[in-house]
Scaffold this motif. Structure first.
Motif, PDB file in Angstrom:
ATOM      1  N   GLU A 120       0.830  -1.206   0.000  1.00 48.48           N
ATOM      2  CA  GLU A 120       0.000   0.000   0.000  1.00 48.48           C
ATOM      3  C   GLU A 120       0.863   1.254   0.000  1.00 48.48           C
ATOM      4  N   GLU A 121       1.923   1.222   0.784  1.00 52.61           N
ATOM      5  CA  GLU A 121       2.821   2.375   0.846  1.00 52.61           C
ATOM      6  C   GLU A 121       3.493   2.612  -0.509  1.00 52.61           C
ATOM      7  N   ALA A 122       3.853   1.507  -1.172  1.00 53.01           N
ATOM      8  CA  ALA A 122       4.464   1.630  -2.498  1.00 53.01           C
ATOM      9  C   ALA A 122       3.470   2.216  -3.499  1.00 53.01           C
ATOM     10  N   LEU A 123       2.239   1.767  -3.441  1.00 53.62           N
ATOM     11  CA  LEU A 123       1.217   2.260  -4.358  1.00 53.62           C
ATOM     12  C   LEU A 123       0.907   3.735  -4.128  1.00 53.62           C
ATOM     13  N   LEU A 124       0.969   4.169  -2.874  1.00 60.52           N
ATOM     14  CA  LEU A 124       0.598   5.538  -2.537  1.00 60.52           C
ATOM     15  C   LEU A 124       1.794   6.487  -2.486  1.00 60.52           C
ATOM     16  N   HIS A 125       2.931   6.030  -2.969  1.00 59.27           N
ATOM     17  CA  HIS A 125       4.129   6.868  -2.941  1.00 59.27           C
ATOM     18  C   HIS A 125       3.905   8.203  -3.646  1.00 59.27           C
ATOM     19  N   GLY A 126       3.202   8.191  -4.773  1.00 60.55           N
ATOM     20  CA  GLY A 126       2.932   9.434  -5.493  1.00 60.55           C
ATOM     21  C   GLY A 126       2.166  10.425  -4.636  1.00 60.55           C
ATOM     22  N   HIS A 127       1.194   9.924  -3.867  1.00 56.67           N
ATOM     23  CA  HIS A 127       0.441  10.791  -2.962  1.00 56.67           C
ATOM     24  C   HIS A 127       1.363  11.356  -1.877  1.00 56.67           C
ATOM     25  N   ALA A 128       2.251  10.524  -1.378  1.00 58.63           N
ATOM     26  CA  ALA A 128       3.169  10.984  -0.325  1.00 58.63           C
ATOM     27  C   ALA A 128       4.079  12.092  -0.844  1.00 58.63           C
ATOM     28  N   VAL A 129       4.541  11.948  -2.075  1.00 58.06           N
ATOM     29  CA  VAL A 129       5.400  12.976  -2.669  1.00 58.06           C
ATOM     30  C   VAL A 129       4.650  14.287  -2.812  1.00 58.06           C
ATOM     31  N   ARG A 130       3.431  14.221  -3.309  1.00 62.11           N
ATOM     32  CA  ARG A 130       2.629  15.439  -3.470  1.00 62.11           C
ATOM     33  C   ARG A 130       2.341  16.086  -2.121  1.00 62.11           C
ATOM     34  N   THR A 131       2.080  15.256  -1.120  1.00 58.11           N
ATOM     35  CA  THR A 131       1.826  15.767   0.225  1.00 58.11           C
ATOM     36  C   THR A 131       3.027  16.539   0.753  1.00 58.11           C
ATOM     37  N   ARG A 132       4.225  15.958   0.553  1.00 60.22           N
ATOM     38  CA  ARG A 132       5.437  16.619   1.015  1.00 60.22           C
ATOM     39  C   ARG A 132       5.660  17.931   0.273  1.00 60.22           C
ATOM     40  N   MET A 133       5.379  17.941  -1.022  1.00 57.46           N
ATOM     41  CA  MET A 133       5.540  19.161  -1.814  1.00 57.46           C
ATOM     42  C   MET A 133       4.616  20.259  -1.308  1.00 57.46           C
ATOM     43  N   LEU A 134       3.377  19.889  -0.989  1.00 57.79           N
ATOM     44  CA  LEU A 134       2.423  20.888  -0.496  1.00 57.79           C
ATOM     45  C   LEU A 134       2.842  21.418   0.870  1.00 57.79           C
ATOM     46  N   LEU A 135       3.298  20.539   1.748  1.00 55.35           N
ATOM     47  CA  LEU A 135       3.770  20.982   3.060  1.00 55.35           C
ATOM     48  C   LEU A 135       4.942  21.945   2.920  1.00 55.35           C
ATOM     49  N   ASP A 136       5.850  21.631   2.020  1.00 52.00           N
ATOM     50  CA  ASP A 136       6.990  22.524   1.792  1.00 52.00           C
ATOM     51  C   ASP A 136       6.523  23.884   1.275  1.00 52.00           C
ATOM     52  N   GLN A 137       5.494  23.865   0.441  1.00 57.23           N
ATOM     53  CA  GLN A 137       4.957  25.118  -0.092  1.00 57.23           C
ATOM     54  C   GLN A 137       4.371  25.972   1.032  1.00 57.23           C
ATOM     55  N   VAL A 138       3.689  25.335   1.959  1.00 57.65           N
ATOM     56  CA  VAL A 138       3.122  26.054   3.103  1.00 57.65           C
ATOM     57  C   VAL A 138       4.239  26.680   3.936  1.00 57.65           C
ATOM     58  N   ARG A 139       5.288  25.920   4.168  1.00 59.98           N
ATOM     59  CA  ARG A 139       6.386  26.411   5.004  1.00 59.98           C
ATOM     60  C   ARG A 139       7.123  27.588   4.372  1.00 59.98           C
ATOM     61  N   ARG A 140       7.039  27.699   3.063  1.00 64.34           N
ATOM     62  CA  ARG A 140       7.720  28.808   2.382  1.00 64.34           C
ATOM     63  C   ARG A 140       6.905  30.103   2.392  1.00 64.34           C
ATOM     64  N   ARG A 141       5.668  30.052   2.848  1.00 62.88           N
ATOM     65  CA  ARG A 141       4.857  31.265   2.900  1.00 62.88           C
ATOM     66  C   ARG A 141       5.402  32.219   3.964  1.00 62.88           C
ATOM     67  N   PRO A 142       5.191  33.538   3.795  1.00 61.85           N
ATOM     68  CA  PRO A 142       5.695  34.518   4.770  1.00 61.85           C
ATOM     69  C   PRO A 142       5.213  34.213   6.185  1.00 61.85           C
ATOM     70  N   ALA A 143       6.101  34.336   7.151  1.00 62.65           N
ATOM     71  CA  ALA A 143       5.792  33.973   8.537  1.00 62.65           C
ATOM     72  C   ALA A 143       4.649  34.803   9.111  1.00 62.65           C
ATOM     73  N   ALA A 144       4.514  36.050   8.661  1.00 61.60           N
ATOM     74  CA  ALA A 144       3.486  36.933   9.219  1.00 61.60           C
ATOM     75  C   ALA A 144       2.114  36.724   8.564  1.00 61.60           C
ATOM     76  N   GLU A 145       2.030  35.910   7.545  1.00 62.46           N
ATOM     77  CA  GLU A 145       0.771  35.700   6.832  1.00 62.46           C
ATOM     78  C   GLU A 145      -0.191  34.899   7.709  1.00 62.46           C
ATOM     79  N   PRO A 146      -1.460  35.316   7.818  1.00 60.93           N
ATOM     80  CA  PRO A 146      -2.437  34.545   8.601  1.00 60.93           C
ATOM     81  C   PRO A 146      -2.512  33.098   8.126  1.00 60.93           C
ATOM     82  N   ALA A 147      -2.828  32.202   9.050  1.00 61.75           N
ATOM     83  CA  ALA A 147      -2.738  30.767   8.777  1.00 61.75           C
ATOM     84  C   ALA A 147      -3.562  30.332   7.571  1.00 61.75           C
ATOM     85  N   TRP A 148      -4.861  30.665   7.560  1.00 61.79           N
ATOM     86  CA  TRP A 148      -5.707  30.191   6.463  1.00 61.79           C
ATOM     87  C   TRP A 148      -5.290  30.815   5.135  1.00 61.79           C
ATOM     88  N   ALA A 149      -4.894  32.067   5.169  1.00 59.95           N
ATOM     89  CA  ALA A 149      -4.413  32.725   3.947  1.00 59.95           C
ATOM     90  C   ALA A 149      -3.159  32.045   3.431  1.00 59.95           C
TER      91      ALA A 149
END
Length: 200
Positions: A62-91
């Motif tokens: 299952e983990e092997a099959l869902l590897h693509g999802h895991a990669v996309r998840t990590r990419m999205l998390l990294d994108q969130v972390r790159r947002r300006p620190a002062a930006e409101p959470a939902w924004a």
């Protein structure tokens, strides 16, 4: 003198290539035979590696099959972390999603195929739920930093992370049922605007 700096990069690339090869082998077999009939041994054979090598990369099929999802998840998390620190959470979350899908352009056909596969097979859905749970914890931690003292016990941070991921999941399910009616990223944008009213 350059070997010490280039070798780790080469090693990581080889590991990533092996992981991707195992994922692609798992997908081919699952699409041909159905996930329930696929074994770890069959995936390893298809990728041309040993059963032990498979275990070095994935805990189960299952983990092997869902590897693509895991990669996309990590990419999205990294994108969130790159947002300006002062930006409101939902924004910050909404802007990260807009950037994420803006950079990707059209939806990856492999991701759509994986998503449809998950919807049809309960074992994959259960494994995906674990991935979402891990992502929710990481997102909540990121949101908590942005909220600071305004959320002393972390309830609001966890609510924001949970609602955000639920919105993405529901949007995907709606789009998979009627993919020709609207662009996926437009559907996500409007859904996030609706679900985020209480967090603005």
């Amino acid at each position: 003198m350059s070997a010490p700096t280039t070798e780790p990069g080469l090693r990581e690339r080889k590991k990533a290539a092996t992981r991707q090869a195992l994922h692609e082998a798992a997908m081919r077999l699952a699409l041909e035979h159905g996930p329930e009939r696929v074994t770890v041994e069959a995936i390893a054979d298809e990728a041309g590696v040993s059963r032990r090598t498979f275990s070095n990369y994935f805990a189960n099929k299952e983990e092997a099959l869902l590897h693509g999802h895991a990669v996309r998840t990590r990419m999205l998390l990294d994108q969130v972390r790159r947002r300006p620190a002062a930006e409101p959470a939902w924004a910050a979350l909404t802007a990260a999603v807009a950037e994420f899908y803006g950079e990707l352009g059209d939806l990856d056909p492999e991701w759509v195929t994986q998503s449809r596969l998950v919807r049809r097979h309960p074992s994959l859905a259960a494994a995906q739920a674990q991935t979402f749970a891990a992502m929710e914890r990481e997102l909540a931690a990121e949101v908590a930093v942005r909220l600071g003292q305004a959320d002393p016990v972390g309830v609001r941070a966890q609510l924001i992370a949970a609602v955000f991921l639920a919105t993405l999941r529901v949007s995907l399910n709606v789009w998979l049922e009627r993919p020709t009616e609207r662009a996926y990223r437009d559907l996500v944008r409007d859904a996030l605007a609706e679900s985020g009213r209480g967090f603005a």
